[in-house]
Scaffold this motif. Sequence first.
Motif, mmCIF file in Angstrom:
data_model
loop_
_atom_site.group_PDB
_atom_site.id
_atom_site.type_symbol
_atom_site.label_atom_id
_atom_site.label_comp_id
_atom_site.label_asym_id
_atom_site.label_seq_id
_atom_site.Cartn_x
_atom_site.Cartn_y
_atom_site.Cartn_z
ATOM 1 N N PRO A 122 2.435 -15.513 -49.890
ATOM 2 C CA PRO A 122 1.375 -14.924 -49.066
ATOM 3 C C PRO A 122 1.961 -13.907 -48.079
ATOM 4 C CG PRO A 122 1.147 -17.308 -49.169
ATOM 5 C CD PRO A 122 2.467 -16.970 -49.791
ATOM 6 N N ALA A 123 1.196 -12.898 -47.732
ATOM 7 C CA ALA A 123 1.661 -11.834 -46.842
ATOM 8 C C ALA A 123 2.123 -12.394 -45.496
ATOM 9 C CB ALA A 123 0.562 -10.796 -46.646
ATOM 10 N N ALA A 124 1.401 -13.360 -44.962
ATOM 11 C CA ALA A 124 1.772 -13.928 -43.658
ATOM 12 C C ALA A 124 3.171 -14.555 -43.724
ATOM 13 C CB ALA A 124 0.736 -14.969 -43.215
ATOM 14 N N LYS A 125 3.456 -15.252 -44.814
ATOM 15 C CA LYS A 125 4.763 -15.884 -44.974
ATOM 16 C C LYS A 125 5.857 -14.819 -45.120
ATOM 17 C CE LYS A 125 7.159 -19.419 -47.663
ATOM 18 N NZ LYS A 125 7.035 -20.398 -48.748
ATOM 19 N N ALA A 126 5.567 -13.776 -45.871
ATOM 20 C CA ALA A 126 6.538 -12.691 -46.046
ATOM 21 C C ALA A 126 6.828 -12.019 -44.713
ATOM 22 C CB ALA A 126 6.017 -11.677 -47.061
ATOM 23 N N MET A 127 5.803 -11.790 -43.904
ATOM 24 C CA MET A 127 6.003 -11.166 -42.594
ATOM 25 C C MET A 127 6.812 -12.069 -41.678
ATOM 26 S SD MET A 127 4.925 -8.157 -42.759
ATOM 27 C CE MET A 127 5.124 -7.737 -41.048
ATOM 28 N N ARG A 128 6.577 -13.389 -41.731
ATOM 29 C CA ARG A 128 7.371 -14.333 -40.934
ATOM 30 C C ARG A 128 8.843 -14.235 -41.317
ATOM 31 N NH1 ARG A 128 3.299 -17.868 -41.433
ATOM 32 N NH2 ARG A 128 4.243 -18.925 -43.210
ATOM 33 N N ARG A 129 9.104 -14.231 -42.623
ATOM 34 C CA ARG A 129 10.489 -14.116 -43.103
ATOM 35 C C ARG A 129 11.125 -12.817 -42.610
ATOM 36 N NH1 ARG A 129 10.116 -15.627 -49.524
ATOM 37 N NH2 ARG A 129 9.708 -17.853 -49.317
ATOM 38 N N PHE A 130 10.363 -11.746 -42.693
ATOM 39 C CA PHE A 130 10.846 -10.440 -42.265
ATOM 40 C C PHE A 130 11.190 -10.449 -40.775
ATOM 41 C CE2 PHE A 130 9.842 -6.049 -40.810
ATOM 42 C CZ PHE A 130 10.871 -5.395 -41.459
ATOM 43 N N ARG A 131 10.284 -10.979 -39.959
ATOM 44 C CA ARG A 131 10.524 -11.036 -38.510
ATOM 45 C C ARG A 131 11.721 -11.921 -38.186
ATOM 46 N NH1 ARG A 131 4.565 -11.504 -38.309
ATOM 47 N NH2 ARG A 131 3.808 -9.416 -37.849
ATOM 48 N N ASP A 132 11.830 -13.058 -38.880
ATOM 49 C CA ASP A 132 12.977 -13.947 -38.663
ATOM 50 C C ASP A 132 14.287 -13.243 -39.009
ATOM 51 O OD1 ASP A 132 11.265 -15.944 -37.834
ATOM 52 O OD2 ASP A 132 11.331 -17.060 -39.737
ATOM 53 N N ARG A 133 14.282 -12.502 -40.087
ATOM 54 C CA ARG A 133 15.491 -11.779 -40.504
ATOM 55 C C ARG A 133 15.876 -10.734 -39.452
ATOM 56 N NH1 ARG A 133 15.172 -9.652 -46.358
ATOM 57 N NH2 ARG A 133 15.221 -11.885 -46.720
ATOM 58 N N ILE A 134 14.886 -10.043 -38.896
ATOM 59 C CA ILE A 134 15.154 -9.051 -37.853
ATOM 60 C C ILE A 134 15.745 -9.734 -36.615
ATOM 61 C CG2 ILE A 134 14.064 -7.453 -36.203
ATOM 62 C CD1 ILE A 134 12.149 -6.659 -38.459
ATOM 63 N N LYS A 135 15.183 -10.876 -36.234
ATOM 64 C CA LYS A 135 15.692 -11.606 -35.061
ATOM 65 C C LYS A 135 17.144 -12.027 -35.282
ATOM 66 C CE LYS A 135 11.244 -13.468 -33.627
ATOM 67 N NZ LYS A 135 10.404 -14.674 -33.543
ATOM 68 N N ARG A 136 17.435 -12.527 -36.501
ATOM 69 C CA ARG A 136 18.824 -12.952 -36.793
ATOM 70 C C ARG A 136 19.768 -11.761 -36.762
ATOM 71 N NH1 ARG A 136 16.233 -15.967 -40.802
ATOM 72 N NH2 ARG A 136 16.956 -14.535 -42.417
ATOM 73 N N THR A 137 19.308 -10.635 -37.253
ATOM 74 C CA THR A 137 20.141 -9.431 -37.256
ATOM 75 C C THR A 137 20.415 -8.971 -35.839
ATOM 76 O OG1 THR A 137 19.214 -8.758 -39.390
ATOM 77 C CG2 THR A 137 20.309 -7.058 -38.092
ATOM 78 N N ARG A 138 19.404 -8.954 -35.002
ATOM 79 C CA ARG A 138 19.569 -8.517 -33.609
ATOM 80 C C ARG A 138 20.441 -9.497 -32.838
ATOM 81 N NH1 ARG A 138 13.451 -6.431 -32.322
ATOM 82 N NH2 ARG A 138 13.653 -4.478 -33.478
ATOM 83 N N ALA A 139 20.312 -10.768 -33.118
ATOM 84 C CA ALA A 139 21.112 -11.775 -32.412
ATOM 85 C C ALA A 139 22.595 -11.628 -32.776
ATOM 86 C CB ALA A 139 20.639 -13.179 -32.777
ATOM 87 N N GLY A 140 22.880 -11.141 -33.959
ATOM 88 C CA GLY A 140 24.250 -10.979 -34.411
ATOM 89 C C GLY A 140 24.898 -9.689 -33.936
ATOM 90 N N GLU A 141 24.131 -8.830 -33.258
ATOM 91 C CA GLU A 141 24.660 -7.520 -32.828
ATOM 92 C C GLU A 141 25.704 -7.667 -31.743
ATOM 93 O OE1 GLU A 141 20.833 -4.703 -33.778
ATOM 94 O OE2 GLU A 141 21.151 -5.344 -31.729
#
Length: 95
Positions: free
Chosen positions: A76-95
């Motif tokens: 579902p689109a909502a689940k895909a967007m959650r995954r996308f946002r989580d991935r962005i947060k993990r990427t930013r946290a690793g900066e």
Amino acid sequence: MKYSTRIKPISYLKANAAEVVRGLAESGEPMIITQNGEATAVIQDIASYEETQETLALLKILALGEQQVREGKTVPAAKAMRRFRDRIKRTRAGE
């Protein structure tokens, strides 16, 4: 587009290469080259070739998407967007 007006023998191409290349760029239409009365090659300007390749790439992506839908490989689109946002947060946290 009528290809019948864009068919030339290879001897024409050899004798008029510069003119042919100019014409391809101006018209944006391909030319069919014949050898011994048989169609053997298609030539086109680089801009048209690149556009064709981009179109083919998009069609391949669409076909892959349709295949994934048929195989039930969707979320579902909502689940895909959650995954996308989580991935962005993990990427930013690793900066």
